[in-house]
Motif scaffolding. Structure first.
Motif, short mmCIF file in Angstrom:
data_model
loop_
_atom_site.label_atom_id
_atom_site.label_comp_id
_atom_site.label_asym_id
_atom_site.label_seq_id
_atom_site.Cartn_x
_atom_site.Cartn_y
_atom_site.Cartn_z
N UNK A 76 17.91 10.08 -11.92
CA UNK A 76 16.56 9.79 -12.36
C UNK A 76 15.68 9.47 -11.17
N UNK A 77 14.40 9.76 -11.29
CA UNK A 77 13.44 9.44 -10.24
C UNK A 77 12.22 8.77 -10.87
N UNK A 78 11.81 7.68 -10.24
CA UNK A 78 10.55 7.05 -10.57
C UNK A 78 9.84 6.75 -9.25
N UNK A 79 8.52 6.83 -9.26
CA UNK A 79 7.72 6.55 -8.07
C UNK A 79 6.92 5.28 -8.33
N UNK A 80 7.17 4.27 -7.50
CA UNK A 80 6.51 2.98 -7.66
C UNK A 80 5.49 2.79 -6.54
N UNK A 81 4.64 1.79 -6.69
CA UNK A 81 3.64 1.51 -5.66
C UNK A 81 3.70 0.03 -5.31
N UNK A 82 3.67 -0.24 -4.00
CA UNK A 82 3.73 -1.63 -3.53
C UNK A 82 2.30 -2.18 -3.49
N UNK A 83 1.99 -3.03 -4.44
CA UNK A 83 0.62 -3.53 -4.56
C UNK A 83 -0.25 -2.49 -5.26
N UNK B 241 0.80 -1.22 0.00
CA UNK B 241 0.00 0.00 0.00
C UNK B 241 0.83 1.26 0.00
N UNK B 242 2.16 1.15 0.14
CA UNK B 242 3.04 2.32 0.14
C UNK B 242 3.33 2.80 -1.27
N UNK B 243 3.35 4.10 -1.44
CA UNK B 243 4.00 4.73 -2.57
C UNK B 243 5.47 4.86 -2.20
N UNK B 244 6.38 4.64 -3.15
CA UNK B 244 7.81 4.71 -2.84
C UNK B 244 8.51 5.54 -3.92
N UNK B 245 9.13 6.65 -3.49
CA UNK B 245 9.90 7.50 -4.38
C UNK B 245 11.33 6.98 -4.44
N UNK B 246 11.81 6.71 -5.64
CA UNK B 246 13.18 6.22 -5.87
C UNK B 246 13.93 7.27 -6.69
N UNK B 247 14.91 7.90 -6.08
CA UNK B 247 15.71 8.94 -6.74
C UNK B 247 17.16 8.55 -6.57
N UNK B 248 17.87 8.32 -7.66
CA UNK B 248 19.21 7.76 -7.54
C UNK B 248 20.09 8.20 -8.71
N UNK B 249 21.40 8.19 -8.46
CA UNK B 249 22.33 8.56 -9.52
C UNK B 249 23.74 8.68 -8.99
N UNK C 170 14.67 6.69 -20.38
CA UNK C 170 13.57 6.17 -21.21
C UNK C 170 12.73 5.11 -20.52
N UNK C 171 12.88 4.93 -19.21
CA UNK C 171 12.01 3.97 -18.54
C UNK C 171 10.59 4.52 -18.45
N UNK C 172 9.64 3.64 -18.25
CA UNK C 172 8.23 4.07 -18.25
C UNK C 172 7.99 5.13 -17.19
N UNK C 173 7.12 6.07 -17.53
CA UNK C 173 6.69 7.08 -16.57
C UNK C 173 5.30 6.76 -16.02
N UNK C 174 4.74 5.68 -16.48
CA UNK C 174 3.48 5.19 -15.89
C UNK C 174 3.77 4.66 -14.50
N UNK C 175 2.74 4.57 -13.66
CA UNK C 175 2.93 3.99 -12.34
C UNK C 175 3.34 2.53 -12.46
N UNK C 176 4.41 2.17 -11.80
CA UNK C 176 4.90 0.78 -11.78
C UNK C 176 4.47 0.14 -10.47
N UNK C 177 3.87 -1.02 -10.56
CA UNK C 177 3.46 -1.79 -9.37
C UNK C 177 4.58 -2.79 -9.05
N UNK C 178 5.02 -2.77 -7.80
CA UNK C 178 6.06 -3.70 -7.35
C UNK C 178 5.49 -4.57 -6.23
N UNK C 179 6.20 -5.63 -5.91
CA UNK C 179 5.76 -6.56 -4.87
C UNK C 179 6.32 -6.19 -3.51
#
Length: 375
Positions: free
Chosen positions: A245-252, A227-235, A366-375
């Motif tokens: 780059x930053x992508x924001x993924x969602x757990x479930x 249920x967490x949103x997770x901001x990933x910013x790395x370089x 060029x990675x997706x900017x759509x919401x990515x669901x992770x486990x």
């Protein structure tokens, strides 16, 4: 390792950079540039001392003069091996001698100097004692665009760094998030950046749940939950050039509100990118991204600038912010990274590095900017 292997810079590349810097100094009304060990010295000469100490090392660039590197005698052999060394004169000094008197001989007694931002106060104050008539300006203020426009070889290195960061994201999204600490995921990001060719990791932000509402959250031991949103910013740096780059993924599965906020940020990021073109002002990129978020009712939750320059450091001019009227020029590289941060709840940020082209902009991520669901 990810990406191609561009050819190394040659002595002619470094000679051209030093000439360009000296001319830029003259155009800005500066008598000379004084460059201390750090990113500017590496960019201009290819020389990075193995240790930065109280002993003075300084590159002097002045219009109409050959470049001179003042260097401690015990470090001169290493300096002579730098790829740009054949394009300059080495003047070494031994312990017990006065390196500031030596450096003063190369400068106008009443000149205004551009000084690299990371010069030690110890050295600058001693030089001012030797030459009381000089005045000084930080290079970021005096020559903010010195490194901003990248040539073709630099753009190739920037693209390779971006591709390596993209590969890192593609790998991290396949790993488990739920039940692990933020620090565990950050360690994975660091490991993957190195595996994909980075020699230096500068940051790995993992902001889960409410921690994501802090744009520069320090990684902690919070356990990531479903249920967490997770901001990933790395370089970091790959072959001397930066990724970020930053992508924001969602757990479930995400809620409707979380998806809506993510979509707003994605639209804002797209608007910022669409504003990139030669002749546009830096602030135009910020305005375009910010307008999307403000129109959606979240303006007060976008609390930082839209972007920053990147090159041999991960933060450098130009900056995409209101009031910055610097025009965009082909070859500039910078981030476009709008975000929405809801205190105590979650945050969303999406970031690409973009370079200005003759007819617009090109993304280096060029990675997706759509919401990515992770486990």
């Amino acid at each position: 390792m990810t990406g191609s292997t561009p050819a190394p810079f040659t002595v002619d590349d470094y000679r051209a950079r030093m000439r360009r810097a000296a001319q830029a100094a003259a155009d800005a009304g500066l008598a000379a540039l004084l460059v201390a060990p750090g990113p500017d010295l590496v960019w201009l000469t290819g020389y990075a001392p193995t240790a930065i100490t109280e002993r003075l090392t300084a590159l002097v660039l002045a219009p109409g003069q050959d470049p001179v590197l003042v260097v401690p005698a015990l470090e001169a052999p290493d300096a002579a091996k730098a790829p740009g060394a054949p394009a300059l004169t080495l003047r070494d000094w031994t312990d017990g001698k006065d390196p500031y008197a030596l450096t003063a001989e190369l400068l106008r007694a009443d000149g205004r100097l551009g000084v690299s931002d990371n010069a030690w106060a110890l050295h600058l104050l001693a030089l001012q004692r030797a030459l009381p008539g000089i005045s000084c300006a930080a290079l970021t203020d005096a020559l903010p665009m010195l490194r901003a426009v990248k040539d073709a070889a630099e753009l190739e290195l920037m693209a390779a760094a971006g591709a390596a960061a993209d590969a890192t994201f593609e790998d991290i999204r396949t790993l488990p998030f739920a039940g692990r600490r933020e620090s565990d995921v950050a360690a994975d990001l660091s490991r993957l950046l190195l595996e994909h060719g980075h020699e230096q990791v500068d940051f790995t932000v993992v902001g889960s749940g409410p921690n994501g509402a802090n744009p520069h959250h320090e990684v902690g031991d919070r356990v990531i939950e479903r249920g967490d949103m997770v901001v990933l910013d790395f370089g970091g740096l790959r072959r001397g050039y930066g990724s970020d780059t930053t992508r924001t993924v969602h757990v479930g599965e995400a809620t409707e509100e979380e998806r809506r906020v993510h979509d707003i940020v994605r639209a804002a990021q797209e608007a910022g990118f669409a504003a990139v073109r030669p002749g546009a002002a830096c602030q135009d990129v910020d305005r375009a991204a910010r307008a999307v978020i403000a129109d959606a009712g979240y303006g007060e939750y976008f609390i930082h600038r839209t972007g920053h320059g990147i090159g041999v450091t991960t933060h450098e001019p130009p900056y995409m912010i209101e009031g910055e009227e610097q025009e965009l020029v082909p070859g500039m590289c910078f981030s476009v990274e709008p975000g929405i941060y809801l205190p105590g709840r979650f945050g969303v940020r999406i970031e690409d590095i973009v370079t200005v082209t003759p007819d617009g902009g090109r993304r280096l991520n060029d990675t997706t900017r759509e919401m990515v669901i992770v486990d």
